[in-house]
Design a protein around this motif. Structure first.
Motif, PDB file in Angstrom:
ATOM      1  N   ILE A  37       0.829  -1.208   0.000  1.00  0.00           N
ATOM      2  CA  ILE A  37       0.000   0.000   0.000  1.00  0.00           C
ATOM      3  C   ILE A  37       0.862   1.257   0.000  1.00  0.00           C
ATOM      4  O   ILE A  37       0.641   2.162  -0.800  1.00  0.00           O
ATOM      5  CB  ILE A  37      -0.943   0.026   1.222  1.00  0.00           C
ATOM      6  CG1 ILE A  37      -1.764  -1.253   1.319  1.00  0.00           C
ATOM      7  CG2 ILE A  37      -1.818   1.272   1.201  1.00  0.00           C
ATOM      8  CD1 ILE A  37      -2.736  -1.474   0.182  1.00  0.00           C
ATOM      9  N   GLU A  38       1.844   1.330   0.910  1.00  0.00           N
ATOM     10  CA  GLU A  38       2.690   2.516   1.045  1.00  0.00           C
ATOM     11  C   GLU A  38       4.122   2.141   1.391  1.00  0.00           C
ATOM     12  O   GLU A  38       4.365   1.115   2.028  1.00  0.00           O
ATOM     13  CB  GLU A  38       2.189   3.432   2.166  1.00  0.00           C
ATOM     14  CG  GLU A  38       0.875   4.089   1.937  1.00  0.00           C
ATOM     15  CD  GLU A  38       0.469   4.998   3.099  1.00  0.00           C
ATOM     16  OE1 GLU A  38       1.035   4.896   4.207  1.00  0.00           O
ATOM     17  OE2 GLU A  38      -0.432   5.818   2.885  1.00  0.00           O
ATOM     18  N   ASN A  41       5.084   6.284   3.876  1.00  0.00           N
ATOM     19  CA  ASN A  41       3.922   7.158   3.697  1.00  0.00           C
ATOM     20  C   ASN A  41       3.737   7.653   2.257  1.00  0.00           C
ATOM     21  O   ASN A  41       2.998   8.595   2.020  1.00  0.00           O
ATOM     22  CB  ASN A  41       3.965   8.350   4.666  1.00  0.00           C
ATOM     23  CG  ASN A  41       3.942   7.907   6.106  1.00  0.00           C
ATOM     24  OD1 ASN A  41       3.174   7.022   6.482  1.00  0.00           O
ATOM     25  ND2 ASN A  41       4.801   8.487   6.920  1.00  0.00           N
ATOM     26  N   SER A  43       2.187   6.617  -1.161  1.00  0.00           N
ATOM     27  CA  SER A  43       1.231   5.635  -1.669  1.00  0.00           C
ATOM     28  C   SER A  43       1.728   4.953  -2.940  1.00  0.00           C
ATOM     29  O   SER A  43       2.240   5.599  -3.855  1.00  0.00           O
ATOM     30  CB  SER A  43      -0.112   6.305  -1.956  1.00  0.00           C
ATOM     31  OG  SER A  43      -1.015   5.365  -2.508  1.00  0.00           O
TER      32      SER A  43
END
Length: 88
Positions: A37-38, A41, A43
C-alpha cells in the motif's frame, strides 16, 4: 520481490517473495501475497510496476511499509500460472 501494478492484470502490487538475508526476511513480517500500500507514507496505489520499483529502489535503508493481508489467509507461494507472463 514484487508483482503486479496498474499496468498488469493484477492491478495492485503484491509481495512475490522475500529474498533470503535481507532486512525484509529478518523482520519476519512480510508474507507472500501481501498487498503493498505505502512505502514511507508514499502511496503505491495506482502505480505501474516500473513506478513502484523506482520508489522502492530509492527508499532509504530503513523503511516503513504499509501492507494489506486478507484475514486468515497465508500464502506460501504464488504459482507461476498466477503471474502475468512478463513478470516470471
Amino acid at each position: 520481490m514484487i508483482i503486479g501494478g496498474l499496468d498488469t492484470p493484477l492491478g495492485m502490487l503484491y509481495v512475490k517473495g522475500v529474498q533470503p538475508g535481507t532486512p525484509a526476511e529478518r523482520c519476519n513480517r512480510l508474507q507472500i501475497g501481501d498487498q503493498l500500500i505505502e512505502v514511507n507514507n508514499h502511496s503505491l496505489v495506482g502505480m505501474t510496476h516500473s513506478e513502484a520499483l523506482t520508489v522502492l529502489k530509492q527508499a532509504p535503508p530503513l523503511v516503513k511499509l504499509t501492507v494489506a493481508r486478507k484475514k486468515g489467509r497465508v500464502l506460501n507461494s504464488l504459482e507461476h500460472s498466477d503471474l502475468p507472463p512478463r513478470l516470471l
